[in-house]
Design a protein around this motif. Structure first.
Motif, PDB file in Angstrom:
ATOM      1  N   ILE A 107       8.508 -19.980   8.960  1.00 54.21           N
ATOM      2  CA  ILE A 107       8.162 -20.180  10.374  1.00 54.21           C
ATOM      3  C   ILE A 107       7.595 -21.575  10.622  1.00 54.21           C
ATOM      4  O   ILE A 107       8.102 -22.306  11.486  1.00 54.21           O
ATOM      5  N   PRO A 108       6.529 -22.002   9.888  1.00 50.03           N
ATOM      6  CA  PRO A 108       6.045 -23.372  10.141  1.00 50.03           C
ATOM      7  C   PRO A 108       7.074 -24.448   9.794  1.00 50.03           C
ATOM      8  O   PRO A 108       7.170 -25.457  10.495  1.00 50.03           O
ATOM      9  N   SER A 109       7.845 -24.224   8.714  1.00 51.97           N
ATOM     10  CA  SER A 109       8.830 -25.237   8.334  1.00 51.97           C
ATOM     11  C   SER A 109       9.925 -25.344   9.387  1.00 51.97           C
ATOM     12  O   SER A 109      10.414 -26.440   9.689  1.00 51.97           O
ATOM     13  N   THR A 110      10.309 -24.215   9.960  1.00 53.40           N
ATOM     14  CA  THR A 110      11.329 -24.236  11.010  1.00 53.40           C
ATOM     15  C   THR A 110      10.809 -24.912  12.268  1.00 53.40           C
ATOM     16  O   THR A 110      11.530 -25.682  12.915  1.00 53.40           O
ATOM     17  N   CYS A 111       9.552 -24.627  12.620  1.00 57.17           N
ATOM     18  CA  CYS A 111       8.955 -25.280  13.793  1.00 57.17           C
ATOM     19  C   CYS A 111       8.890 -26.794  13.593  1.00 57.17           C
ATOM     20  O   CYS A 111       9.221 -27.568  14.495  1.00 57.17           O
ATOM     21  N   ILE A 112       8.460 -27.220  12.383  1.00 57.20           N
ATOM     22  CA  ILE A 112       8.418 -28.653  12.069  1.00 57.20           C
ATOM     23  C   ILE A 112       9.824 -29.252  12.149  1.00 57.20           C
ATOM     24  O   ILE A 112      10.051 -30.289  12.772  1.00 57.20           O
ATOM     25  N   THR A 113      10.778 -28.550  11.515  1.00 55.90           N
ATOM     26  CA  THR A 113      12.157 -29.026  11.469  1.00 55.90           C
ATOM     27  C   THR A 113      12.722 -29.255  12.859  1.00 55.90           C
ATOM     28  O   THR A 113      13.288 -30.310  13.165  1.00 55.90           O
ATOM     29  N   PHE A 114      12.567 -28.258  13.731  1.00 58.48           N
ATOM     30  CA  PHE A 114      13.219 -28.357  15.027  1.00 58.48           C
ATOM     31  C   PHE A 114      12.440 -29.193  16.039  1.00 58.48           C
ATOM     32  O   PHE A 114      13.039 -29.741  16.966  1.00 58.48           O
ATOM     33  N   CYS A 115      11.132 -29.315  15.857  1.00 54.60           N
ATOM     34  CA  CYS A 115      10.386 -30.268  16.693  1.00 54.60           C
ATOM     35  C   CYS A 115      10.845 -31.696  16.388  1.00 54.60           C
ATOM     36  O   CYS A 115      11.083 -32.501  17.293  1.00 54.60           O
ATOM     37  N   ILE A 116      10.979 -31.998  15.081  1.00 56.56           N
ATOM     38  CA  ILE A 116      11.459 -33.324  14.674  1.00 56.56           C
ATOM     39  C   ILE A 116      12.907 -33.518  15.103  1.00 56.56           C
ATOM     40  O   ILE A 116      13.282 -34.542  15.691  1.00 56.56           O
ATOM     41  N   TYR A 117      13.727 -32.511  14.847  1.00 61.25           N
ATOM     42  CA  TYR A 117      15.168 -32.579  15.151  1.00 61.25           C
ATOM     43  C   TYR A 117      15.420 -32.802  16.641  1.00 61.25           C
ATOM     44  O   TYR A 117      16.170 -33.706  17.030  1.00 61.25           O
ATOM     45  N   GLU A 118      14.793 -31.989  17.481  1.00 62.64           N
ATOM     46  CA  GLU A 118      15.038 -32.073  18.920  1.00 62.64           C
ATOM     47  C   GLU A 118      14.621 -33.430  19.482  1.00 62.64           C
ATOM     48  O   GLU A 118      15.273 -33.978  20.375  1.00 62.64           O
ATOM     49  N   ASN A 119      13.513 -33.977  18.959  1.00 63.81           N
ATOM     50  CA  ASN A 119      13.037 -35.250  19.468  1.00 63.81           C
ATOM     51  C   ASN A 119      13.759 -36.452  18.854  1.00 63.81           C
ATOM     52  O   ASN A 119      14.071 -37.420  19.548  1.00 63.81           O
ATOM     53  N   ILE A 127       7.301 -28.979  23.411  1.00 65.91           N
ATOM     54  CA  ILE A 127       6.837 -28.584  22.075  1.00 65.91           C
ATOM     55  C   ILE A 127       6.573 -27.089  22.007  1.00 65.91           C
ATOM     56  O   ILE A 127       6.955 -26.419  21.037  1.00 65.91           O
ATOM     57  N   THR A 128       5.939 -26.548  23.045  1.00 62.53           N
ATOM     58  CA  THR A 128       5.639 -25.104  23.052  1.00 62.53           C
ATOM     59  C   THR A 128       6.925 -24.282  23.076  1.00 62.53           C
ATOM     60  O   THR A 128       6.999 -23.225  22.436  1.00 62.53           O
ATOM     61  N   GLU A 129       7.934 -24.758  23.795  1.00 59.83           N
ATOM     62  CA  GLU A 129       9.209 -24.043  23.849  1.00 59.83           C
ATOM     63  C   GLU A 129       9.885 -24.051  22.481  1.00 59.83           C
ATOM     64  O   GLU A 129      10.410 -23.019  22.027  1.00 59.83           O
ATOM     65  N   THR A 130       9.892 -25.196  21.831  1.00 61.37           N
ATOM     66  CA  THR A 130      10.481 -25.288  20.494  1.00 61.37           C
ATOM     67  C   THR A 130       9.769 -24.343  19.534  1.00 61.37           C
ATOM     68  O   THR A 130      10.419 -23.642  18.741  1.00 61.37           O
ATOM     69  N   PHE A 131       8.444 -24.319  19.592  1.00 62.01           N
ATOM     70  CA  PHE A 131       7.657 -23.460  18.700  1.00 62.01           C
ATOM     71  C   PHE A 131       8.003 -21.984  18.911  1.00 62.01           C
ATOM     72  O   PHE A 131       8.272 -21.255  17.953  1.00 62.01           O
ATOM     73  N   VAL A 132       8.007 -21.536  20.166  1.00 65.43           N
ATOM     74  CA  VAL A 132       8.252 -20.118  20.466  1.00 65.43           C
ATOM     75  C   VAL A 132       9.686 -19.728  20.144  1.00 65.43           C
ATOM     76  O   VAL A 132       9.936 -18.715  19.477  1.00 65.43           O
ATOM     77  N   ILE A 133      10.645 -20.541  20.589  1.00 62.94           N
ATOM     78  CA  ILE A 133      12.060 -20.213  20.393  1.00 62.94           C
ATOM     79  C   ILE A 133      12.422 -20.210  18.911  1.00 62.94           C
ATOM     80  O   ILE A 133      13.099 -19.294  18.419  1.00 62.94           O
ATOM     81  N   SER A 134      11.978 -21.225  18.165  1.00 63.79           N
ATOM     82  CA  SER A 134      12.316 -21.302  16.740  1.00 63.79           C
ATOM     83  C   SER A 134      11.622 -20.190  15.953  1.00 63.79           C
ATOM     84  O   SER A 134      12.212 -19.629  15.019  1.00 63.79           O
ATOM     85  N   SER A 135      10.394 -19.835  16.325  1.00 64.57           N
ATOM     86  CA  SER A 135       9.661 -18.781  15.616  1.00 64.57           C
ATOM     87  C   SER A 135      10.328 -17.421  15.793  1.00 64.57           C
ATOM     88  O   SER A 135      10.538 -16.681  14.826  1.00 64.57           O
ATOM     89  N   ILE A 136      10.651 -17.079  17.031  1.00 67.20           N
ATOM     90  CA  ILE A 136      11.302 -15.788  17.300  1.00 67.20           C
ATOM     91  C   ILE A 136      12.639 -15.714  16.570  1.00 67.20           C
ATOM     92  O   ILE A 136      12.956 -14.713  15.915  1.00 67.20           O
ATOM     93  N   SER A 137      13.420 -16.763  16.674  1.00 63.66           N
ATOM     94  CA  SER A 137      14.745 -16.783  16.041  1.00 63.66           C
ATOM     95  C   SER A 137      14.640 -16.657  14.525  1.00 63.66           C
ATOM     96  O   SER A 137      15.442 -15.955  13.889  1.00 63.66           O
ATOM     97  N   LYS A 138      13.638 -17.317  13.929  1.00 66.44           N
ATOM     98  CA  LYS A 138      13.501 -17.298  12.476  1.00 66.44           C
ATOM     99  C   LYS A 138      13.048 -15.947  11.953  1.00 66.44           C
ATOM    100  O   LYS A 138      13.568 -15.451  10.938  1.00 66.44           O
ATOM    101  N   VAL A 139      12.076 -15.318  12.616  1.00 65.95           N
ATOM    102  CA  VAL A 139      11.583 -14.016  12.169  1.00 65.95           C
ATOM    103  C   VAL A 139      12.717 -12.995  12.162  1.00 65.95           C
ATOM    104  O   VAL A 139      12.906 -12.251  11.183  1.00 65.95           O
TER     105      VAL A 139
END
Length: 311
Positions: A294-306, A226-238
């Motif tokens: 940023i939060p929407s992308t984190c939500i999206t990819f946490c759900i998507y990856e799992n 989860i922490t990896e998804t949050f960091v990777i998706s946040s950096i990529s989105k910004v």
């Protein structure tokens, strides 16, 4: 009878689910972002207080009505995002598989998607994202025109669309089928946002996350932490959003009622924004967009990856 879904079917289902959930959570922020973008041609330096005030005014001080105004256009926004994510993830899967077959030397048949993706280069991710984004933008552009017009006005304005069906009927009657493709040019330029995002996301995912140790073992967890998804998706989105934000702003303005009334062209709109607010006018609403994205992308990819590994 049980049956296994194909990788493409998993991507489409994951895209539908993530697009639906994310839209429900962040819709009010999306509405604020669109209304801020449409103020870019206004020389009166209007901002957040004006937009929030217009929502409260539309709600006439009634809590339920304010919530309805904040979620105005939810139906078309939900449909558009669910459709777009399903298309994008599906097309992205097909594009990456094609890139793997065409450009990866000694490609082995039967490898799972994670191992194939790990062998792709950043340029392959970028190309796959660009192709997927362009096709998705072309197919979904009419949805975004209606969405922008519904969400840019409150329900009590005389010119506002009362519903999605009402909007489609009025737009076709007043502007013809051509009106459904307003803003397509900056939208296609804006495809680079998705391409840059997925290039960074997949590169970071396969080069710097725990997945780099995955060797196809049956008992090994193939999910990002989860922490990896949050960091990777946040950096990529910004990075990706900031890089191409002006194109998103131009698209929203070209799809608005104002663009139709003032007969804006791509070049005329650019001049109007620059004359009204200078270079910074092209970044109007960027902070609201990042706050939403940023939060929407984190939500999206946490759900998507799992989700795609569970179905």
């Amino acid at each position: 009878m049980a049956f296994d879904l194909t990788p493409l079917q998993k991507e489409v289902i994951a895209g539908l689910a993530t697009g639906s959930i994310t839209t429900l959570v962040v819709h009010p922020l999306d509405l604020v972002k669109i209304r801020l973008q449409l103020l870019a041609t206004n020389a009166n330096n209007l901002g957040y207080s004006y937009v929030i005030g217009s929502i409260l005014k539309g709600g006439q001080g009634k809590s339920l009505q304010i919530v309805k105004e904040a979620y105005r256009g939810l139906g078309i926004n939900w449909f558009g995002n669910a459709t777009a994510w399903a298309l994008y993830f599906g097309l992205y899967r097909v594009s990456k598989d094609l890139a793997y077959r065409l450009y990866t030397p000694g490609a082995e048949a039967g490898q799972d998607e994670l191992r194939k993706d790990a062998k792709l280069t950043p340029l392959m991710y970028l190309s796959s994202g660009a192709i997927s984004g362009a096709l998705t933008s072309i197919l979904t552009n009419p949805i975004w025109v209606i969405k922008t017009r519904i969400m840019s006005t409150n329900s009590r304005e005389k010119s506002s669309y009362k519903s999605t069906l009402d909007g489609i009927q009025k737009l076709l009657r007043e502007e013809g089928a051509r009106g459904l493709w307003r803003g397509l040019i900056p939208s296609l330029f804006g495809v680079s946002q998705g391409a840059i995002y997925f290039m960074m996301y997949d590169t970071l995912k396969h080069r710097f996350s725990s997945l780099r140790h995955y060797e196809g073992k049956v008992n090994q967890d193939k999910n990002l932490k989860i922490t990896e998804t949050f960091v990777i998706s946040s950096i990529s989105k910004v990075v990706s959003v900031t890089a191409v934000y002006p194109f998103q702003l131009l698209k929203s303005n070209l799809q608005s009622f104002e663009a139709q009334r003032k007969q804006y062209t791509f070049s005329k709109l650019i001049r109007s924004i620059f004359e009204a607010e200078g270079t910074m006018g092209f970044y109007k609403g960027l902070s609201a967009n990042l706050l939403r994205a940023i939060p929407s992308t984190c939500i999206t990819f946490c759900i998507y990856e799992n989700l795609k590994n569970c179905i």
